[in-house]
Structure formats: C-alpha cells, structure tokens
Design a protein around this motif. Structure first.
Motif: not given
Length: 295
Positions: A157-176
């Motif tokens: 199998m393979e594993e891919q590493f991903m960046l995750v965060g808390s559900p209430g985190l404001d990620t607007t600037a990052f996604q932009k």
C-alpha cells in the motif's frame, strides 16, 4: 512434580467406575491405567479406590481428591481441545509488527473477520524489521526495503502525507495564497500556526516542506506528541495544524472534525512493504495478512 496424566487417568476411573472403562476413554491399555493409578496412590500415600469385583469404588481420599482437581483438569482438557481444533482448522498463530496508527485505522476493524489467530506488536520500525530478519516475528510493515537473504519486501500500500488543521481554524488567507500560487505568503501563514508534531526532529514536516517549498522548515513545534492518534485528537478540540498520513485523517476529515488544508506542492508518498521471511511463512498466512490490509 506429579504427572498430569495420573490426574487424567484418576478422573476417567472415577467417572467410568472401572479400569477397562478408563482405558477405553483414554485410548490407552489397561495396564497403563493401573500403573498411573498406582503411581498416584504412592505419591499421595493413600488408596483412592476400593477394588471390588467389576467396580472401582472411590475411598474418602478419592472423593476428596476428585472434588479438588476436577475443575482444573477439565479446564486444561478444554484448553487442549480448543487448541487442537484451532490447529486442525489451519488457523496458524501469526505474529505481526505494525505502526500503531496503521493498526488502529486500517487493520483493527478487520481483525474479527479473519480466519486466523494473531499476536500484534507495536514498536520502532527498525526493531520490528530486525525481529523478522532474526526469525522472532513472522511479518512486519515497513516503509524501507532491503536485500537480506530470503527476506521479501512486498509493496502492499501507499501512504500520502497531508496538511490538516483544527475544524475552527480560519484558513481563508492560506487558501487564497494557494489559489494564486503565492508560496511565499502560504509559507508565511504556516509559520504563524501552532504546530503539533510527532517528533522534535520534524522528519515528516521536513520532507513535506522540501517537496512544497524546496527548503527546510523554520518551525518550532507548539506540542510534540509521539502518537498520531493523540495529535489528531488534540487538533480536533484545539487550534493548530499537523502533517499526517491520508489513512489517519480520512475519517476525521469526512466527519468535518478536521480540515484538509493542502496535499502539498508535490505529493509526499511512502510505499509500505509487507516484510517476511519466505522460508518461515506459508502462502495462506501471507494472503491472510494481505486481507487485513484490504488488498
């Protein structure tokens, strides 16, 4: 130490009432039954039966001994029968080393459906691998491969590493910033976050950073927890980010307990190998372990 077979023979005589009946039940000869009884009586220093024509009548010592041992003898006989049945059903005891997080997420939900008996062991990948090479363990799961004699490294199998965060985190600037492919701003945003990491050396974070930003990270972890399950639980109720394997975060993201923030500039992927000594495991065992991984 007293021979357990003496107790088994005593029980058979007590329950059948004759030496012949005990011999038939135990599939041994009548002289052997007599020898076992004589040895037990000599050990206890008291007669256990009164020999009557066509009947063995237990003495008071015999009755007392029977009440004292019958539960233990029957329990041991039950264990023996269950073990024999497991072996006859070709259910080998299989020892497997695995990362605890992979076991909890991928393997544990499938264990009860497997037609086999298992012993799982958690520990450093290097230690688990050494046990397989030495013959102290049948299988392990490893992200590294080697070329030792008779040791098979089979990609499963393979594993891919991903960046995750808390559900209430404001990620607007990052996604932009990501949409604009502005990696400078995206990196700056990440430096402002509270980081939860598995180890102080940031091994996973460094690899992710190298693939995404082509440099080393300048991160000081807010919390170091050497357990990914603990990290994700802390993030679910906290306010921070981490990098973890896809199979760990898939369910929390689906339930919206975590936010999937980024899969990175380039996928960070590990191949997971099923490692075993081909001279010490059967084809059936290999297939059974693969089924645990849903392959």
């Amino acid at each position: 130490m007293i021979n357990f077979e003496w107790y088994r023979t005593f029980k058979a005589i007590y329950q059948t009432g004759t030496l012949t009946g005990a011999a038939q039940e135990l599939f041994i000869s009548q002289p052997n039954v007599s020898q076992h009884l004589a040895a037990l009586e000599a050990y206890i220093c008291h007669p256990l039966f009164e020999r009557q024509p066509r009947r063995m009548v237990p003495t008071d010592y015999g009755k007392l001994l029977y009440t004292q041992i019958i539960e233990a003898v029957e329990r041991l006989e039950s264990v023996e029968a269950d073990f024999r049945h497991a072996c006859s059903q070709q259910m080998p005891l299989t020892c497997i080393g695995a990362p605890k997080e992979l076991f909890q997420t991928v393997i544990a939900p499938r264990v009860s459906d497997a037609d086999a008996s298992f012993i799982f062991e958690f520990g450093p990948a290097k230690t688990m691998l050494e046990k397989v090479i030495k013959g102290d363990m049948y299988f392990t799961l490893s992200t590294t491969s080697g070329n030792e004699k008779n040791i098979v490294y089979e990609p499963v199998m393979e594993e891919q590493f991903m960046l995750v965060g808390s559900p209430g985190l404001d990620t607007t600037a990052f996604q932009k910033a990501l949409r604009k492919k502005d990696l400078v701003t995206a990196e700056a945003w990440l430096y402002e976050q509270q980081w939860y990491t598995y180890s102080s050396d940031l091994s996973v974070v460094r690899r992710f950073w190298q693939e995404s930003f082509h440099k080393r990270p300048l991160i000081k972890p807010r919390v170091v927890i050497p357990d990914y399950d603990g990290i994700l639980k802390a993030l679910i109720t906290g306010n921070g980010v981490t990098i973890a394997a896809d199979y760990m975060v898939k369910e929390p993201v689906r339930k919206k307990e975590l936010k999937l923030l980024w899969e990175g500039g380039e996928p960070v992927v590990n191949t997971i190998y099923l490692v075993y000594d081909k001279t010490k495991v059967t084809t059936s065992q290999v297939e059974t372990v693969k089924k645990l991984l849903h392959l």
